[in-house]
Design a protein around this motif. Structure first.
Motif, PDB file in Angstrom:
ATOM      1  N   MET A 116      65.597  19.446  79.817  1.00 31.39           N
ATOM      2  CA  MET A 116      66.971  19.024  80.099  1.00 31.39           C
ATOM      3  C   MET A 116      67.239  19.071  81.600  1.00 31.39           C
ATOM      4  O   MET A 116      66.928  20.053  82.264  1.00 31.39           O
ATOM      5  N   THR A 117      67.836  17.997  82.108  1.00 34.26           N
ATOM      6  CA  THR A 117      68.272  17.955  83.502  1.00 34.26           C
ATOM      7  C   THR A 117      69.802  18.060  83.524  1.00 34.26           C
ATOM      8  O   THR A 117      70.446  18.004  82.466  1.00 34.26           O
ATOM      9  N   ALA A 118      70.359  18.177  84.720  1.00 30.69           N
ATOM     10  CA  ALA A 118      71.821  18.226  84.844  1.00 30.69           C
ATOM     11  C   ALA A 118      72.449  16.974  84.236  1.00 30.69           C
ATOM     12  O   ALA A 118      73.484  17.048  83.561  1.00 30.69           O
ATOM     13  N   MET A 119      71.815  15.837  84.429  1.00 30.59           N
ATOM     14  CA  MET A 119      72.349  14.593  83.864  1.00 30.59           C
ATOM     15  C   MET A 119      72.293  14.608  82.339  1.00 30.59           C
ATOM     16  O   MET A 119      73.206  14.088  81.680  1.00 30.59           O
ATOM     17  N   ASP A 120      71.248  15.212  81.773  1.00 27.55           N
ATOM     18  CA  ASP A 120      71.155  15.312  80.309  1.00 27.55           C
ATOM     19  C   ASP A 120      72.284  16.173  79.745  1.00 27.55           C
ATOM     20  O   ASP A 120      72.882  15.825  78.726  1.00 27.55           O
ATOM     21  N   TYR A 121      72.584  17.299  80.411  1.00 28.80           N
ATOM     22  CA  TYR A 121      73.687  18.151  79.956  1.00 28.80           C
ATOM     23  C   TYR A 121      75.008  17.383  80.023  1.00 28.80           C
ATOM     24  O   TYR A 121      75.807  17.425  79.099  1.00 28.80           O
ATOM     25  N   PHE A 122      75.219  16.678  81.142  1.00 27.59           N
ATOM     26  CA  PHE A 122      76.468  15.929  81.302  1.00 27.59           C
ATOM     27  C   PHE A 122      76.546  14.790  80.289  1.00 27.59           C
ATOM     28  O   PHE A 122      77.590  14.564  79.679  1.00 27.59           O
ATOM     29  N   TYR A 123      75.445  14.084  80.101  1.00 32.38           N
ATOM     30  CA  TYR A 123      75.409  12.983  79.128  1.00 32.38           C
ATOM     31  C   TYR A 123      75.756  13.499  77.725  1.00 32.38           C
ATOM     32  O   TYR A 123      76.619  12.944  77.042  1.00 32.38           O
ATOM     33  N   PHE A 124      75.086  14.580  77.302  1.00 32.87           N
ATOM     34  CA  PHE A 124      75.374  15.121  75.979  1.00 32.87           C
ATOM     35  C   PHE A 124      76.836  15.529  75.877  1.00 32.87           C
ATOM     36  O   PHE A 124      77.521  15.232  74.891  1.00 32.87           O
ATOM     37  N   SER A 125      77.337  16.193  76.912  1.00 34.84           N
ATOM     38  CA  SER A 125      78.709  16.660  76.896  1.00 34.84           C
ATOM     39  C   SER A 125      79.695  15.495  76.833  1.00 34.84           C
ATOM     40  O   SER A 125      80.670  15.530  76.074  1.00 34.84           O
ATOM     41  N   LEU A 126      79.450  14.444  77.597  1.00 35.37           N
ATOM     42  CA  LEU A 126      80.330  13.282  77.595  1.00 35.37           C
ATOM     43  C   LEU A 126      80.328  12.586  76.232  1.00 35.37           C
ATOM     44  O   LEU A 126      81.381  12.200  75.716  1.00 35.37           O
ATOM     45  N   ILE A 127      79.169  12.459  75.631  1.00 28.50           N
ATOM     46  CA  ILE A 127      79.074  11.857  74.294  1.00 28.50           C
ATOM     47  C   ILE A 127      79.770  12.743  73.258  1.00 28.50           C
ATOM     48  O   ILE A 127      80.462  12.268  72.360  1.00 28.50           O
ATOM     49  N   ASN A 128      79.637  14.047  73.418  1.00 26.37           N
ATOM     50  CA  ASN A 128      80.211  14.988  72.465  1.00 26.37           C
ATOM     51  C   ASN A 128      81.726  15.106  72.612  1.00 26.37           C
ATOM     52  O   ASN A 128      82.449  15.130  71.613  1.00 26.37           O
ATOM     53  N   VAL A 129      82.231  15.165  73.850  1.00 25.26           N
ATOM     54  CA  VAL A 129      83.673  15.333  74.063  1.00 25.26           C
ATOM     55  C   VAL A 129      84.443  14.103  73.582  1.00 25.26           C
ATOM     56  O   VAL A 129      85.611  14.210  73.195  1.00 25.26           O
ATOM     57  N   THR A 130      83.811  12.957  73.567  1.00 21.28           N
ATOM     58  CA  THR A 130      84.463  11.755  73.044  1.00 21.28           C
ATOM     59  C   THR A 130      84.317  11.642  71.534  1.00 21.28           C
ATOM     60  O   THR A 130      84.816  10.692  70.944  1.00 21.28           O
ATOM     61  N   THR A 131      83.635  12.569  70.927  1.00 18.71           N
ATOM     62  CA  THR A 131      83.324  12.634  69.491  1.00 18.71           C
ATOM     63  C   THR A 131      82.460  11.465  69.036  1.00 18.71           C
ATOM     64  O   THR A 131      82.388  11.174  67.851  1.00 18.71           O
ATOM     65  N   LEU A 132      81.779  10.812  69.969  1.00 15.94           N
ATOM     66  CA  LEU A 132      80.894   9.702  69.625  1.00 15.94           C
ATOM     67  C   LEU A 132      79.650  10.208  68.919  1.00 15.94           C
ATOM     68  O   LEU A 132      79.241   9.677  67.897  1.00 15.94           O
ATOM     69  N   GLY A 133      79.007  11.234  69.476  1.00 19.58           N
ATOM     70  CA  GLY A 133      77.876  11.895  68.836  1.00 19.58           C
ATOM     71  C   GLY A 133      76.695  11.011  68.518  1.00 19.58           C
ATOM     72  O   GLY A 133      76.404  10.764  67.358  1.00 19.58           O
ATOM     73  N   LEU A 134      75.984  10.543  69.523  1.00 16.45           N
ATOM     74  CA  LEU A 134      74.846   9.656  69.284  1.00 16.45           C
ATOM     75  C   LEU A 134      73.631  10.359  68.686  1.00 16.45           C
ATOM     76  O   LEU A 134      72.792   9.723  68.079  1.00 16.45           O
ATOM     77  N   ALA A 135      73.490  11.651  68.900  1.00 18.61           N
ATOM     78  CA  ALA A 135      72.435  12.490  68.307  1.00 18.61           C
ATOM     79  C   ALA A 135      71.042  12.210  68.848  1.00 18.61           C
ATOM     80  O   ALA A 135      70.067  12.556  68.214  1.00 18.61           O
ATOM     81  N   ASP A 136      70.945  11.595  70.027  1.00 19.21           N
ATOM     82  CA  ASP A 136      69.624  11.473  70.641  1.00 19.21           C
ATOM     83  C   ASP A 136      69.253  12.768  71.350  1.00 19.21           C
ATOM     84  O   ASP A 136      68.084  13.035  71.595  1.00 19.21           O
ATOM     85  N   ILE A 137      70.240  13.582  71.676  1.00 19.91           N
ATOM     86  CA  ILE A 137      70.078  14.947  72.179  1.00 19.91           C
ATOM     87  C   ILE A 137      71.004  15.795  71.322  1.00 19.91           C
ATOM     88  O   ILE A 137      72.151  15.422  71.102  1.00 19.91           O
ATOM     89  N   PHE A 138      70.504  16.916  70.825  1.00 17.17           N
ATOM     90  CA  PHE A 138      71.401  17.753  70.032  1.00 17.17           C
ATOM     91  C   PHE A 138      71.076  19.230  70.221  1.00 17.17           C
ATOM     92  O   PHE A 138      69.930  19.610  70.437  1.00 17.17           O
ATOM     93  N   PRO A 139      72.128  20.066  70.168  1.00 17.42           N
ATOM     94  CA  PRO A 139      71.944  21.495  70.396  1.00 17.42           C
ATOM     95  C   PRO A 139      71.372  22.202  69.176  1.00 17.42           C
ATOM     96  O   PRO A 139      71.478  21.716  68.053  1.00 17.42           O
ATOM     97  N   THR A 140      70.775  23.352  69.443  1.00 17.94           N
ATOM     98  CA  THR A 140      70.232  24.186  68.375  1.00 17.94           C
ATOM     99  C   THR A 140      70.894  25.562  68.424  1.00 17.94           C
ATOM    100  O   THR A 140      71.546  25.921  69.393  1.00 17.94           O
ATOM    101  N   ASP A 141      70.717  26.282  67.377  1.00 14.46           N
ATOM    102  CA  ASP A 141      71.199  27.666  67.260  1.00 14.46           C
ATOM    103  C   ASP A 141      72.696  27.769  67.562  1.00 14.46           C
ATOM    104  O   ASP A 141      73.473  26.945  67.119  1.00 14.46           O
ATOM    105  N   HIS A 142      73.090  28.776  68.328  1.00 13.30           N
ATOM    106  CA  HIS A 142      74.514  29.042  68.551  1.00 13.30           C
ATOM    107  C   HIS A 142      75.179  28.054  69.503  1.00 13.30           C
ATOM    108  O   HIS A 142      76.414  28.017  69.580  1.00 13.30           O
ATOM    109  N   LEU A 143      74.401  27.241  70.203  1.00 10.67           N
ATOM    110  CA  LEU A 143      75.013  26.201  71.039  1.00 10.67           C
ATOM    111  C   LEU A 143      75.718  25.149  70.183  1.00 10.67           C
ATOM    112  O   LEU A 143      76.570  24.417  70.678  1.00 10.67           O
ATOM    113  N   ARG A 144      75.396  25.107  68.903  1.00 16.85           N
ATOM    114  CA  ARG A 144      76.093  24.183  68.005  1.00 16.85           C
ATOM    115  C   ARG A 144      77.569  24.534  67.892  1.00 16.85           C
ATOM    116  O   ARG A 144      78.418  23.657  67.728  1.00 16.85           O
ATOM    117  N   VAL A 145      77.894  25.838  67.999  1.00 18.10           N
ATOM    118  CA  VAL A 145      79.294  26.269  67.981  1.00 18.10           C
ATOM    119  C   VAL A 145      80.024  25.683  69.186  1.00 18.10           C
ATOM    120  O   VAL A 145      81.134  25.150  69.066  1.00 18.10           O
TER     121      VAL A 145
END
Length: 137
Positions: free
Chosen positions: A78-107
């Motif tokens: 994961m790079t800084a851009m990957d974290y931001f990309y995942f966060s941007l996709i997640n905060v918009t509730t789009l959820g593309l699922a090409d990157i996804f968290p595991t364990d307690h990061l799912r919370v």
């Protein structure tokens, strides 16, 4: 799990607080003038606010991963851009699922999606007010 909830709650409060401050600035601009230029400025403020929230949560995902709360499944490190990309996709509730968290990061991901939904609703209210500003009753 408790640490993940504390991190998620902290990010929620930081995000909501910053978003409300920025939206308040938008309302203040709207009260001063309802020209097209002001409305475009308000739209940029809203965009900036949502990008800021995504950046807060991206940092939170990085911190959570560093604390051992979980990781991410995707190709490569994961790079800084990957974290931001995942966060941007997640905060918009789009959820593309090409990157996804595991364990307690799912919370954290779940709280981010709820935060994004709430903040998008607040932004929609400002846009509705802005679109109707200046109309005659």
């Amino acid at each position: 799990m408790i640490l993940a909830l504390i991190l998620a709650t902290s990010l929620f409060l930081l995000s909501v607080g910053s978003h409300l401050v920025i939206l308040n600035a938008g309302h203040t601009l709207l009260e001063q003038n309802c020209s097209l230029l002001h409305k475009l400025g308000i739209a940029l403020l809203v965009l900036f606010s949502h990008l800021t929230v995504a950046a807060f949560f991206a940092a939170g995902f990085w911190i959570g991963e560093e604390l051992g709360l979980g990781g991410f499944r995707q190709a490569g490190a994961m790079t800084a851009m990957d974290y931001f990309y995942f966060s941007l996709i997640n905060v918009t509730t789009l959820g593309l699922a090409d990157i996804f968290p595991t364990d307690h990061l799912r919370v954290l991901a779940g709280v981010e999606a709820l935060t994004g939904f709430a903040l998008i609703s607040c932004s929609a209210q400002l846009f509705w007010t802005m679109m109707h500003k200046g109309e005659k009753a």
